[in-house]
Design an enzyme around this catalytic site. Structure first.
Site, mmCIF file in Angstrom:
data_model
loop_
_atom_site.group_PDB
_atom_site.id
_atom_site.type_symbol
_atom_site.label_atom_id
_atom_site.label_comp_id
_atom_site.label_asym_id
_atom_site.label_seq_id
_atom_site.Cartn_x
_atom_site.Cartn_y
_atom_site.Cartn_z
ATOM 1 N N HIS A 100 56.515 61.720 20.227
ATOM 2 C CA HIS A 100 55.283 61.956 19.465
ATOM 3 C C HIS A 100 54.614 63.286 19.859
ATOM 4 O O HIS A 100 54.820 63.795 20.970
ATOM 5 C CB HIS A 100 54.293 60.803 19.694
ATOM 6 C CG HIS A 100 53.876 60.681 21.132
ATOM 7 N ND1 HIS A 100 52.892 61.466 21.683
ATOM 8 C CD2 HIS A 100 54.337 59.895 22.120
ATOM 9 C CE1 HIS A 100 52.755 61.163 22.955
ATOM 10 N NE2 HIS A 100 53.624 60.211 23.259
ATOM 11 N N ARG A 149 50.508 56.773 17.901
ATOM 12 C CA ARG A 149 50.876 58.179 18.078
ATOM 13 C C ARG A 149 52.303 58.451 17.607
ATOM 14 O O ARG A 149 52.588 59.519 17.072
ATOM 15 C CB ARG A 149 50.648 58.634 19.529
ATOM 16 C CG ARG A 149 51.359 57.854 20.623
ATOM 17 C CD ARG A 149 50.770 58.246 21.969
ATOM 18 N NE ARG A 149 51.416 57.689 23.147
ATOM 19 C CZ ARG A 149 51.160 56.495 23.681
ATOM 20 N NH1 ARG A 149 50.267 55.696 23.107
ATOM 21 N NH2 ARG A 149 51.777 56.108 24.789
ATOM 22 N N GLU A 203 56.078 53.261 24.745
ATOM 23 C CA GLU A 203 56.072 53.952 26.037
ATOM 24 C C GLU A 203 56.189 52.917 27.144
ATOM 25 O O GLU A 203 55.829 51.747 26.949
ATOM 26 C CB GLU A 203 54.754 54.746 26.163
ATOM 27 C CG GLU A 203 54.602 55.557 27.440
ATOM 28 C CD GLU A 203 55.775 56.506 27.708
ATOM 29 O OE1 GLU A 203 56.855 56.002 28.093
ATOM 30 O OE2 GLU A 203 55.616 57.717 27.566
ATOM 31 N N MET A 205 55.230 50.684 30.151
ATOM 32 C CA MET A 205 53.917 50.164 30.513
ATOM 33 C C MET A 205 53.583 50.709 31.900
ATOM 34 O O MET A 205 54.329 50.493 32.848
ATOM 35 C CB MET A 205 53.964 48.630 30.499
ATOM 36 C CG MET A 205 52.641 47.989 30.231
ATOM 37 S SD MET A 205 51.650 47.896 31.713
ATOM 38 C CE MET A 205 52.321 46.388 32.428
ATOM 39 N N TYR A 206 52.470 51.437 31.968
ATOM 40 C CA TYR A 206 52.159 52.145 33.211
ATOM 41 C C TYR A 206 51.317 51.328 34.187
ATOM 42 O O TYR A 206 50.808 51.860 35.189
ATOM 43 C CB TYR A 206 51.488 53.495 32.894
ATOM 44 C CG TYR A 206 52.358 54.676 33.269
ATOM 45 C CD1 TYR A 206 52.730 54.888 34.597
ATOM 46 C CD2 TYR A 206 52.820 55.577 32.323
ATOM 47 C CE1 TYR A 206 53.541 55.953 34.957
ATOM 48 C CE2 TYR A 206 53.629 56.650 32.670
ATOM 49 C CZ TYR A 206 53.992 56.828 33.988
ATOM 50 O OH TYR A 206 54.786 57.880 34.352
ATOM 51 N N ARG A 230 56.030 58.262 38.622
ATOM 52 C CA ARG A 230 56.258 58.854 37.295
ATOM 53 C C ARG A 230 57.732 59.089 36.988
ATOM 54 O O ARG A 230 58.147 58.953 35.841
ATOM 55 C CB ARG A 230 55.526 60.205 37.165
ATOM 56 C CG ARG A 230 54.020 60.081 37.133
ATOM 57 C CD ARG A 230 53.370 61.446 36.948
ATOM 58 N NE ARG A 230 53.597 61.981 35.621
ATOM 59 C CZ ARG A 230 53.222 63.202 35.239
ATOM 60 N NH1 ARG A 230 52.603 64.005 36.087
ATOM 61 N NH2 ARG A 230 53.460 63.618 34.019
ATOM 62 N N HIS A 273 58.538 57.729 22.481
ATOM 63 C CA HIS A 273 57.733 58.223 23.610
ATOM 64 C C HIS A 273 58.588 58.862 24.699
ATOM 65 O O HIS A 273 59.798 58.614 24.764
ATOM 66 C CB HIS A 273 56.955 57.047 24.189
ATOM 67 C CG HIS A 273 56.127 56.369 23.146
ATOM 68 N ND1 HIS A 273 54.804 56.660 22.952
ATOM 69 C CD2 HIS A 273 56.476 55.459 22.199
ATOM 70 C CE1 HIS A 273 54.348 55.931 21.938
ATOM 71 N NE2 HIS A 273 55.338 55.200 21.472
HETATM 72 O O1 LIG Z 1 51.120 58.790 30.438
HETATM 73 C C1 LIG Z 1 52.184 58.397 29.915
HETATM 74 O O2 LIG Z 1 52.272 57.376 29.239
HETATM 75 C C2 LIG Z 1 53.449 59.215 30.119
HETATM 76 C C3 LIG Z 1 53.755 60.079 28.935
HETATM 77 O O3 LIG Z 1 52.684 60.908 28.594
HETATM 78 O O4 LIG Z 1 53.276 60.015 31.243
HETATM 79 P P1 LIG Z 1 54.450 60.484 32.224
HETATM 80 O O5 LIG Z 1 54.785 61.878 31.830
HETATM 81 O O6 LIG Z 1 53.842 60.398 33.571
HETATM 82 O O7 LIG Z 1 55.599 59.537 32.095
#
Ligand SMILES: O=C(O)[C@@H](CO)OP(=O)(O)O
Length: 345
Positions: A100, A149, A203, A205-206, A230, A273
């Site tokens: 995106h 997005r 994406e 899941m953070y 990350r 993503h």
């Molecule tokens: O914040 C996030 O969801 C991802 C992508 O933007 O970040 P990263 O680059 O740390 O994987």
């Protein structure tokens, strides 16, 4: 004579001045990756090593379909064919991947993960630019994540498409949604491109990092720890998904739902993503868990693959001259691939 997908794509790519007479070349610092005829050999070499991806992939040779679009391949162009070969029509399809465009949380440098954040103005422009670069490649089916997005990116990209077909989101969440979104004209249906949304392409899941500022988190926990969260392969952020966990659902979805479409000759675009696409690229390019950690994807840059006889052949990305390494190979990975190229010469 009918124009092939690849010839059409070349027209687009050439207009972005990334094409030399011998093929695409992605400049990544001092290294470069040559992307046309050698890639197939590279993939075979990687396949022989029997890594993660080649074990998981189920190869199936496919019957030719007369209705499918032909994809030009310099290696098997008519010049190299015998009379017998010309009777065979291998099944081929194009696969376009797009991360995106810039989101409002990319702009603010916040961990986003599965939080459903829209594009910025710059993200909208990136999506439109991406659409211009792929405007000559026929697209039969679009897959996006369930997040806005990715969906905005797919829709905005399609506003630029030559064929002017209308991308239509398929609502299959329940019987009523399906019934209420039916189209009753076959003619209109032919002018539509189904857009399938799947949470599996979301994406990663953070976890408890979602909404936190990336710089502040690095200041608090240390750069190395945050880098591990990350970019390591199998270490998840607190209560979140590791790349490995994300790959399990994204690659499974790709194999189960998207690969059969490619096998039947359909050209597919996936808008998703950074991390769900990194896992899919790991599968397509047969990267090891060590190699994938240095793979970075830019926002809004389309990447083209050709699916041919059960293999994925990377055709690179329509790279603008100012954006170094847009396919997203880091210098290390680019050098790695270059060494393989040299070995196979
Ligand atoms: O914040 C996030 O969801 C991802 C992508 O933007 O970040 P990263 O680059 O740390 O994987």
């Amino acid at each position: 004579m009918a124009t092939t997908v690849f010839q059409q794509a070349l027209g687009t790519l050439e207009s972005h001045s990334c094409l030399s007479s011998s093929g695409f070349r992605h400049e990544c610092g001092s290294a470069s990756v040559k992307l046309i005829s050698k890639d197939f050999k590279v993939d075979i070499a990687l396949m022989r090593r029997g890594n993660y991806c080649s074990k998981k992939r189920s190869f199936s040779l496919i019957q030719a379909s007369t209705s499918q679009t032909t994809v030009f391949d310099p290696v098997s162009s008519p010049l190299h064919k015998t009379a017998n070969d010309s009777k065979k029509k291998p099944s081929e399809a194009a696969l376009i991947l797009i991360r995106h465009g810039e989101s409002m949380w990319n702009e603010k440098n916040l961990f986003t993960g599965c939080v459903d954040v829209p594009l910025t103005k710059k993200g909208v422009e990136e999506a439109i630019e991406a659409g211009k670069r792929i405007s000559n490649i026929p697209i039969d089916l679009i897959y996006t994540s369930a997040l806005i997005r990715a969906q905005m990116t797919a829709m905005l990209a399609m506003t630029q498409h030559r064929r002017k077909k209308v991308p239509i989101i398929q609502h299959e969440e329940n019987e009523q949604a399906r019934a209420w979104s039916q189209i009753f004209s076959e003619e209109t249906n032919k002018q539509c491109i189904p857009v399938i949304t799947a949470w599996q392409l979301n994406e990663r899941m953070y976890g408890e990092l979602q909404g936190l500022n990336k710089q502040e988190t690095a200041d608090k926990y240390g750069k190395a720890k945050v880098q591990e969260w990350r970019r390591s392969y199998d270490i998840p952020p607190p209560n979140g998904e590791s790349l490995e966990m994300c790959a399990e659902r994204a690659v499974a979805y790709f194999q189960e739902h998207i690969e059969p479409q490619l096998q039947s000759g359909k050209n597919v675009m996936i808008a998703a993503h950074g991390n769900s696409l990194r896992s899919i690229i790991m599968y397509l390019d047969k990267l090891t868990s060590q190699e994938v950690i240095s793979l970075e994807l830019s926002t809004g840059i389309p990447m083209l693959y050709i699916f041919k006889e059960g293999s994925f052949i990377r055709r690179g990305s329509p790279v603008a001259p100012t954006e170094a390494g847009v396919y997203a190979y880091t210098k290390r990975l680019a050098q790695y691939r270059q060494r393989l190229d040299e070995m196979l010469q």
